[in-house]
Design an enzyme around this catalytic site. Structure first.
Site, PDB file in Angstrom:
ATOM      1  N   TYR A 124       0.859  -1.189   0.000  1.00 12.62           N
ATOM      2  CA  TYR A 124       0.000   0.000   0.000  1.00 12.62           C
ATOM      3  C   TYR A 124       0.893   1.237   0.000  1.00 12.62           C
ATOM      4  O   TYR A 124       1.959   1.231   0.629  1.00 12.62           O
ATOM      5  CB  TYR A 124      -0.850   0.004   1.283  1.00 12.62           C
ATOM      6  CG  TYR A 124      -2.355  -0.053   1.074  1.00 12.62           C
ATOM      7  CD1 TYR A 124      -2.925  -0.764   0.023  1.00 12.62           C
ATOM      8  CD2 TYR A 124      -3.212   0.602   1.958  1.00 12.62           C
ATOM      9  CE1 TYR A 124      -4.293  -0.823  -0.134  1.00 12.62           C
ATOM     10  CE2 TYR A 124      -4.589   0.550   1.799  1.00 12.62           C
ATOM     11  CZ  TYR A 124      -5.126  -0.156   0.750  1.00 12.62           C
ATOM     12  OH  TYR A 124      -6.472  -0.205   0.585  1.00 12.62           O
ATOM     13  N   THR A 179     -19.892  -6.947   5.379  1.00  8.87           N
ATOM     14  CA  THR A 179     -20.578  -5.673   5.180  1.00  8.87           C
ATOM     15  C   THR A 179     -20.052  -5.010   3.917  1.00  8.87           C
ATOM     16  O   THR A 179     -20.813  -4.519   3.090  1.00  8.87           O
ATOM     17  CB  THR A 179     -20.356  -4.743   6.393  1.00  8.87           C
ATOM     18  OG1 THR A 179     -20.818  -5.417   7.567  1.00  8.87           O
ATOM     19  CG2 THR A 179     -21.086  -3.447   6.226  1.00  8.87           C
ATOM     20  N   THR A 183     -40.345  -8.075  -7.595  1.00  8.72           N
ATOM     21  CA  THR A 183     -39.323  -7.050  -7.360  1.00  8.72           C
ATOM     22  C   THR A 183     -38.338  -7.512  -6.305  1.00  8.72           C
ATOM     23  O   THR A 183     -37.122  -7.347  -6.460  1.00  8.72           O
ATOM     24  CB  THR A 183     -39.991  -5.719  -6.946  1.00  8.72           C
ATOM     25  OG1 THR A 183     -40.876  -5.328  -8.001  1.00  8.72           O
ATOM     26  CG2 THR A 183     -38.962  -4.637  -6.711  1.00  8.72           C
ATOM     27  N   GLY A 206      -6.964  -1.623   6.231  1.00  8.92           N
ATOM     28  CA  GLY A 206      -7.779  -2.072   7.361  1.00  8.92           C
ATOM     29  C   GLY A 206      -7.118  -3.227   8.100  1.00  8.92           C
ATOM     30  O   GLY A 206      -6.549  -4.140   7.483  1.00  8.92           O
ATOM     31  N   ASP A 216      -8.484  -5.658   9.615  1.00 14.32           N
ATOM     32  CA  ASP A 216      -9.117  -6.924   9.274  1.00 14.32           C
ATOM     33  C   ASP A 216      -8.567  -7.477   7.962  1.00 14.32           C
ATOM     34  O   ASP A 216      -8.311  -8.677   7.839  1.00 14.32           O
ATOM     35  CB  ASP A 216     -10.639  -6.770   9.209  1.00 14.32           C
ATOM     36  CG  ASP A 216     -11.102  -5.694   8.230  1.00 14.32           C
ATOM     37  OD1 ASP A 216     -10.318  -4.767   7.898  1.00 14.32           O
ATOM     38  OD2 ASP A 216     -12.274  -5.754   7.804  1.00 14.32           O
ATOM     39  N   ARG A 217      -8.353  -6.607   7.001  1.00 13.50           N
ATOM     40  CA  ARG A 217      -7.779  -7.035   5.724  1.00 13.50           C
ATOM     41  C   ARG A 217      -6.356  -7.551   5.940  1.00 13.50           C
ATOM     42  O   ARG A 217      -5.952  -8.556   5.349  1.00 13.50           O
ATOM     43  CB  ARG A 217      -7.796  -5.881   4.722  1.00 13.50           C
ATOM     44  CG  ARG A 217      -9.206  -5.458   4.334  1.00 13.50           C
ATOM     45  CD  ARG A 217      -9.220  -4.167   3.537  1.00 13.50           C
ATOM     46  NE  ARG A 217      -8.632  -4.354   2.215  1.00 13.50           N
ATOM     47  CZ  ARG A 217      -8.263  -3.346   1.428  1.00 13.50           C
ATOM     48  NH1 ARG A 217      -8.393  -2.095   1.843  1.00 13.50           N
ATOM     49  NH2 ARG A 217      -7.734  -3.584   0.240  1.00 13.50           N
ATOM     50  N   ASP A 257     -13.239 -11.447   0.899  1.00  6.83           N
ATOM     51  CA  ASP A 257     -13.925 -11.350   2.187  1.00  6.83           C
ATOM     52  C   ASP A 257     -15.277 -10.688   1.946  1.00  6.83           C
ATOM     53  O   ASP A 257     -15.362  -9.497   1.644  1.00  6.83           O
ATOM     54  CB  ASP A 257     -13.089 -10.527   3.166  1.00  6.83           C
ATOM     55  CG  ASP A 257     -13.614 -10.601   4.591  1.00  6.83           C
ATOM     56  OD1 ASP A 257     -14.802 -10.945   4.788  1.00  6.83           O
ATOM     57  OD2 ASP A 257     -12.841 -10.314   5.518  1.00  6.83           O
TER      58      ASP A 257
END
Length: 196
Positions: A44, A76, A127, A51, A53-54, A73
């Site tokens: 990076y 959310t 729908t 993050g 978590d990443r 992953d």
């Protein structure tokens, strides 16, 4: 020992750290992305912005293979990460997960309800079914496209790891073979904890 991985606000993380110290008399180790750790090199531009978590998921993946890997992953948010055979985190993508995609349709329109539908195929007959099918098949298509792009860089022997709360729903609609690792972030945390 307490090892914490969080993408919550600094205020919440500080409150958790104080609670742990007060109640358990332990100073927790807060996982923060590094330039290099446990065989993973973070490419990076600003490694600290990745993050936690990443980062933990990448550390977990590296513990499972020395080959090139793609980490998907599906939570959310959906992240799709590229990890070279040398252990270099080359970068990745972030986009909304299933719930956010569905909620955005309900919030951004007046005629599309937030109700759950049925997804047996991509031919929604209501729908609600159309929203569920569109978001699920659309997400699967996006992930497959990214995997294809990563294969061009990493090679055909790239392993694909699938994790996150929506991983089972996504796996059922992917046309690529992926290894389900429901606890990939925890596997990374365990590796980090073991190295302290």
């Amino acid at each position: 020992r307490v090892v914490v991985c969080s993408v919550s606000s600094p205020e919440r993380l500080n409150a958790l750290e104080r609670w742990i110290q007060t109640h358990w008399s332990v100073t927790p180790h807060i996982v923060r992305p590094q330039v290099e750790q446990l065989g993973v090199k973070n490419l990076y531009h600003r490694p600290e912005q990745l993050g936690a978590d990443r980062w933990a998921a990448l550390i977990g993946a590296r513990g499972l293979t020395v080959q090139a890997a793609c980490v998907v992953d599906a939570g959310t948010a959906v992240t799709v990460e590229a990890l070279s055979a040398k252990g270099e985190f080359l970068g990745g993508t972030i986009f909304p997960g299933l719930r956010l995609l569905r909620d955005s349709l309900a919030q951004g329109t007046q005629a599309i309800p937030a109700a759950e539908g049925n997804v047996t195929d991509c031919l929604g007959r209501s729908t609600e079914d159309g929203v569920v099918a569109g978001t699920l098949f659309g997400l699967a298509g996006a992930v497959e496209r990214l995997i294809d792009e990563y294969r061009r860089s990493l090679g055909e022997t790239m392993q694909i790891f699938l994790t996150g709360g929506d991983a089972p729903a996504l796996a059922a609609h992917l046309r690529v073979s992926a290894t389900a690792v429901p606890d990939l972030v925890l596997k990374g945390l365990a590796r980090i904890a073991g190295s302290l």
